[in-house]
Design an enzyme around this catalytic site. Sequence first.
Site, PDB file in Angstrom:
ATOM      1  CB  ALA A  87     -20.031  30.755  34.138  1.00  0.00           C
ATOM      2  CD  GLU A 107     -12.290  29.237  30.922  1.00  0.00           C
ATOM      3  OE1 GLU A 107     -12.851  29.109  29.841  1.00  0.00           O
ATOM      4  OE2 GLU A 107     -12.653  28.639  31.948  1.00  0.00           O
TER       5      GLU A 107
HETATM    6  C1  5RP Z   1     -14.683  26.776  29.281  1.00  0.00           C
HETATM    7  C2  5RP Z   1     -15.674  27.432  30.160  1.00  0.00           C
HETATM    8  C3  5RP Z   1     -16.891  28.009  29.531  1.00  0.00           C
HETATM    9  O1  5RP Z   1     -16.977  29.350  29.858  1.00  0.00           O
HETATM   10  C4  5RP Z   1     -18.100  27.276  30.061  1.00  0.00           C
HETATM   11  O2  5RP Z   1     -17.932  25.897  29.828  1.00  0.00           O
HETATM   12  C5  5RP Z   1     -19.383  27.773  29.393  1.00  0.00           C
HETATM   13  O3  5RP Z   1     -19.386  27.407  28.049  1.00  0.00           O
HETATM   14  P1  5RP Z   1     -20.603  27.740  27.093  1.00  0.00           P
HETATM   15  O4  5RP Z   1     -20.601  29.214  26.899  1.00  0.00           O
HETATM   16  O5  5RP Z   1     -20.273  26.972  25.823  1.00  0.00           O
HETATM   17  O6  5RP Z   1     -21.855  27.224  27.757  1.00  0.00           O
HETATM   18  O7  5RP Z   1     -15.521  27.525  31.354  1.00  0.00           O
HETATM   19  O8  5RP Z   1     -13.653  26.158  30.007  1.00  0.00           O
END
Ligand code: 5RP
Length: 224
Positions: A87, A107
């Site tokens: 997230a 998602e």
């Molecule tokens: C992708 C998402 C990811 O879960 C969110 O951006 C977190 O990414 P990361 O684990 O690279 O920090 O929502 O659409």
Amino acid sequence: MDKDQLKRAVANAAVEYSLTRIDNDSVVGIGTGSTANFFIDAIAAHRHKFSGTVASSSASEQRLKGLGVPVFELNSVAEITLYVDGADEINPQLQLIKGGGAALTREKIVAAVAREFVCIADQSKWVEHLGKFPLPVEVIPMARSYVARELFKLGGDPVWRHGVVTDNGNVIIDVHDLCPIAADGSLERAVNQITGVVTNGLFAIKPATTVLLSTRSGIQTYIS
Ligand code: 5RP
């Protein structure tokens, strides 16, 4: 511990957690992003312990297949035992902002189907109020300008994410200046009511079931 070490630690904790929830018939929902990638890499070693996966993006699908993990079409699957994903922000109600990687619509679909949504993140994602991270909104391309004007009326500052096309062929508008987002789900509903919006990255109406948060003193578990 640097950020990648924190992400790897929480991904490993999520694998341990998942193994207590799944059996040979289970389908596991797999998220998108750098934290989800650590989870993919770690769960691949246990691929014989579950039936297969549903991926929330083409990128995750390719990574899973590259590691020999079966990936199913969602339409061929009746149930997802649990969904593991990262997230961009998490509040104490376990509501989320997601979509930094532009995969928010798939998602949200996988999260809707899953019996349990396990969100994994490093401690930098924990906030008191959502909205400092700009809210991603997936939009049908021809509606981009109209939707931006409507988002402005809702009090945000919409910025088109230039050059990004989602797995569904749409564009992303990131909405700045929304903090603090009310925790009652009203903004999530209002944004989804705008014609031309596919979905938005607020997970307020249906928060995560469980959050595993990686801190320098260990993994903290939150249950909604
Ligand atoms: C992708 C998402 C990811 O879960 C969110 O951006 C977190 O990414 P990361 O684990 O690279 O920090 O929502 O659409």
